[in-house]
Write a protein that holds these residues in place. Structure first.
Motif, PDB file in Angstrom:
ATOM      1  N   THR A  73      10.427  11.954  -5.214  1.00  0.00           N
ATOM      2  CA  THR A  73       9.624  11.761  -4.002  1.00  0.00           C
ATOM      3  C   THR A  73       8.336  11.031  -4.329  1.00  0.00           C
ATOM      4  N   GLN A  74       7.721  11.386  -5.455  1.00  0.00           N
ATOM      5  CA  GLN A  74       6.493  10.718  -5.889  1.00  0.00           C
ATOM      6  C   GLN A  74       6.765   9.234  -6.140  1.00  0.00           C
ATOM      7  N   HIS A  75       7.853   8.936  -6.820  1.00  0.00           N
ATOM      8  CA  HIS A  75       8.219   7.549  -7.106  1.00  0.00           C
ATOM      9  C   HIS A  75       8.425   6.768  -5.809  1.00  0.00           C
ATOM     10  N   ARG A  76       9.169   7.362  -4.881  1.00  0.00           N
ATOM     11  CA  ARG A  76       9.421   6.691  -3.595  1.00  0.00           C
ATOM     12  C   ARG A  76       8.137   6.510  -2.797  1.00  0.00           C
ATOM     13  N   ALA A  77       7.269   7.504  -2.852  1.00  0.00           N
ATOM     14  CA  ALA A  77       5.994   7.424  -2.131  1.00  0.00           C
ATOM     15  C   ALA A  77       5.133   6.292  -2.682  1.00  0.00           C
ATOM     16  N   ILE A  78       5.053   6.195  -3.987  1.00  0.00           N
ATOM     17  CA  ILE A  78       4.251   5.137  -4.605  1.00  0.00           C
ATOM     18  C   ILE A  78       4.828   3.771  -4.261  1.00  0.00           C
ATOM     19  N   LYS A  79       6.147   3.645  -4.328  1.00  0.00           N
ATOM     20  CA  LYS A  79       6.801   2.384  -3.961  1.00  0.00           C
ATOM     21  C   LYS A  79       6.515   2.043  -2.491  1.00  0.00           C
ATOM     22  N   ASN A  80       6.650   3.025  -1.626  1.00  0.00           N
ATOM     23  CA  ASN A  80       6.393   2.832  -0.205  1.00  0.00           C
ATOM     24  C   ASN A  80       4.929   2.442   0.031  1.00  0.00           C
ATOM     25  N   LEU A  81       4.006   3.120  -0.623  1.00  0.00           N
ATOM     26  CA  LEU A  81       2.580   2.806  -0.472  1.00  0.00           C
ATOM     27  C   LEU A  81       2.263   1.397  -0.953  1.00  0.00           C
ATOM     28  N   ARG A  82       2.870   1.005  -2.082  1.00  0.00           N
ATOM     29  CA  ARG A  82       2.663  -0.365  -2.580  1.00  0.00           C
ATOM     30  C   ARG A  82       3.096  -1.393  -1.546  1.00  0.00           C
ATOM     31  N   GLU A  83       4.279  -1.164  -0.966  1.00  0.00           N
ATOM     32  CA  GLU A  83       4.796  -2.100   0.039  1.00  0.00           C
ATOM     33  C   GLU A  83       3.878  -2.159   1.263  1.00  0.00           C
ATOM     34  N   ILE A  84       3.440  -1.003   1.724  1.00  0.00           N
ATOM     35  CA  ILE A  84       2.560  -0.949   2.894  1.00  0.00           C
ATOM     36  C   ILE A  84       1.234  -1.639   2.601  1.00  0.00           C
ATOM     37  N   LEU A  85       0.645  -1.333   1.439  1.00  0.00           N
ATOM     38  CA  LEU A  85      -0.647  -1.927   1.084  1.00  0.00           C
ATOM     39  C   LEU A  85      -0.530  -3.432   0.873  1.00  0.00           C
ATOM     40  N   THR A  86       0.568  -3.881   0.260  1.00  0.00           N
ATOM     41  CA  THR A  86       0.788  -5.317   0.071  1.00  0.00           C
ATOM     42  C   THR A  86       0.918  -6.003   1.421  1.00  0.00           C
ATOM     43  N   GLN A  87       1.682  -5.403   2.321  1.00  0.00           N
ATOM     44  CA  GLN A  87       1.850  -5.969   3.663  1.00  0.00           C
ATOM     45  C   GLN A  87       0.515  -6.018   4.399  1.00  0.00           C
ATOM     46  N   ASN A  88      -0.260  -4.948   4.299  1.00  0.00           N
ATOM     47  CA  ASN A  88      -1.577  -4.915   4.942  1.00  0.00           C
ATOM     48  C   ASN A  88      -2.493  -6.001   4.387  1.00  0.00           C
ATOM     49  N   GLU A  89      -2.416  -6.200   3.068  1.00  0.00           N
ATOM     50  CA  GLU A  89      -3.228  -7.221   2.413  1.00  0.00           C
ATOM     51  C   GLU A  89      -2.841  -8.619   2.904  1.00  0.00           C
ATOM     52  N   LYS A  90      -1.537  -8.858   3.003  1.00  0.00           N
ATOM     53  CA  LYS A  90      -1.050 -10.148   3.500  1.00  0.00           C
ATOM     54  C   LYS A  90      -1.520 -10.391   4.934  1.00  0.00           C
ATOM     55  N   GLU A  91      -1.419  -9.352   5.764  1.00  0.00           N
ATOM     56  CA  GLU A  91      -1.849  -9.481   7.157  1.00  0.00           C
ATOM     57  C   GLU A  91      -3.347  -9.742   7.248  1.00  0.00           C
ATOM     58  N   ALA A  92      -4.132  -9.052   6.425  1.00  0.00           N
ATOM     59  CA  ALA A  92      -5.583  -9.255   6.428  1.00  0.00           C
ATOM     60  C   ALA A  92      -5.931 -10.658   5.962  1.00  0.00           C
ATOM     61  N   SER A  93      -5.237 -11.142   4.936  1.00  0.00           N
ATOM     62  CA  SER A  93      -5.470 -12.484   4.428  1.00  0.00           C
ATOM     63  C   SER A  93      -5.120 -13.534   5.478  1.00  0.00           C
ATOM     64  N   HIS A  94      -3.996 -13.329   6.147  1.00  0.00           N
ATOM     65  CA  HIS A  94      -3.564 -14.250   7.198  1.00  0.00           C
ATOM     66  C   HIS A  94      -4.584 -14.262   8.342  1.00  0.00           C
ATOM     67  N   TYR A  95      -5.069 -13.096   8.715  1.00  0.00           N
ATOM     68  CA  TYR A  95      -6.058 -12.969   9.774  1.00  0.00           C
ATOM     69  C   TYR A  95      -7.343 -13.702   9.384  1.00  0.00           C
ATOM     70  N   GLU A  96      -7.803 -13.505   8.138  1.00  0.00           N
ATOM     71  CA  GLU A  96      -9.019 -14.154   7.658  1.00  0.00           C
ATOM     72  C   GLU A  96      -8.891 -15.671   7.672  1.00  0.00           C
ATOM     73  N   SER A  97      -7.741 -16.195   7.224  1.00  0.00           N
ATOM     74  CA  SER A  97      -7.565 -17.653   7.200  1.00  0.00           C
ATOM     75  C   SER A  97      -7.519 -18.218   8.625  1.00  0.00           C
TER      76      SER A  97
END
Length: 188
Positions: free
Chosen positions: A156-180
Motif C-alpha cells: 500500500t505504501q509503494h502504491r501510495a508513493i507511486k500514486n502521489l508521484r503521478e498526481i504531483l507530476t500532473q499538478n506540476e505540468k498543469e501549473a507550468s502550462h498555466y504559467e506559460s
C-alpha cells in the motif's frame, strides 16, 4: 478506578499530541480533530481493562484513533449522500468536508501540495502515508494498527508513493502550462 485514572492520564500526557496530529491530518479541521481526539480517550477509558498488552499502548491508541476516524468519515458519507450503501474504506477517498485555513497557511508549499495530492489517494493509501511519514510509525506498528500484514503495508505504501508521484507530476505540468499561458497573455 484510581489505577485506571492514573493510566488514563499517563496515556493522555504521553500520546495526546500524536493522536491529535494524526486526526488533524486526516480531517483537516481543528475542532473536529479535537472532538475525535476526545472520543478516542472516551473509548480508551471504557476499554482499558480489556487491553491485553499484545501490542504497545501507542499502537493500540492509534488503532482506536483510526476506528474513530473511519466512523467519522462513514457518518459524513451517509449524511452527505443520504445513501446507506456501505462505506468502502479500502477504495473510498477520505476527503474532509472542510479545509482548515489555519492549517493550510501554517504549512510550507511542498507539504501543502503533498497533502492536497493525498486527498486524491484511497483511504488505505492516505492512512499508511500519514502513519509512516507524518507520524513516523514503523511498518510493524502500522501493520498492527491497521490489522494488516507487513507485506500489505509495504504494498500500500509503494502504491501510495507511486500514486502521489503521478498526481504531483500532473499538478506540476498543469501549473507550468498555466504559467506559460499567463506569460503569453502578458506579453501581448
Amino acid at each position: 478506578m484510581k489505577d485506571t485514572e492514573s493510566i488514563f492520564h499517563r496515556l493522555y500526557d504521553q500520546y495526546h499530541q500524536d493522536v491529535f496530529q494524526f486526526l488533524i491530518y486526516l480531517v483537516k479541521n481543528r475542532t473536529v480533530a479535537e472532538d475525535l481526539s476526545h472520543e478516542v480517550y472516551v473509548r480508551v477509558l471504557k476499554s482499558y481493562e480489556r487491553f491485553q498488552g499484545r501490542s504497545s499502548e501507542k499502537t493500540w491508541l492509534f488503532a482506536i484513533a483510526k476506528n474513530v476516524a473511519i466512523d467519522y468519515f462513514r457518518k459524513n458519507s451517509v449524511r452527505s449522500s443520504r445513501n446507506f450503501d456501505a462505506f468502502d474504506w479500502e477504495t473510498e477517498q477520505l476527503v474532509s468536508p472542510t479545509k482548515s485555513p489555519e492549517l493550510i497557511l501554517e504549512l510550507n508549499d511542498d507539504l501543502r501540495q503533498l497533502l492536497t495530492a493525498l486527498e486524491k489517494c484511497t483511504g488505505d493509501q492516505k492512512m499508511v502515508v500519514i502513519m509512516r511519514y507524518i507520524q513516523e510509525l514503523s511498518i510493524a506498528e502500522t501493520a498492527e494498527i491497521l490489522n494488516w500484514t507487513e507485506a500489505k503495508v509495504k504494498t500500500t505504501q509503494h502504491r501510495a508513493i507511486k500514486n502521489l508521484r503521478e498526481i504531483l507530476t500532473q499538478n506540476e505540468k498543469e501549473a507550468s502550462h498555466y504559467e506559460s499561458r499567463k506569460m503569453g497573455r502578458q506579453q501581448n
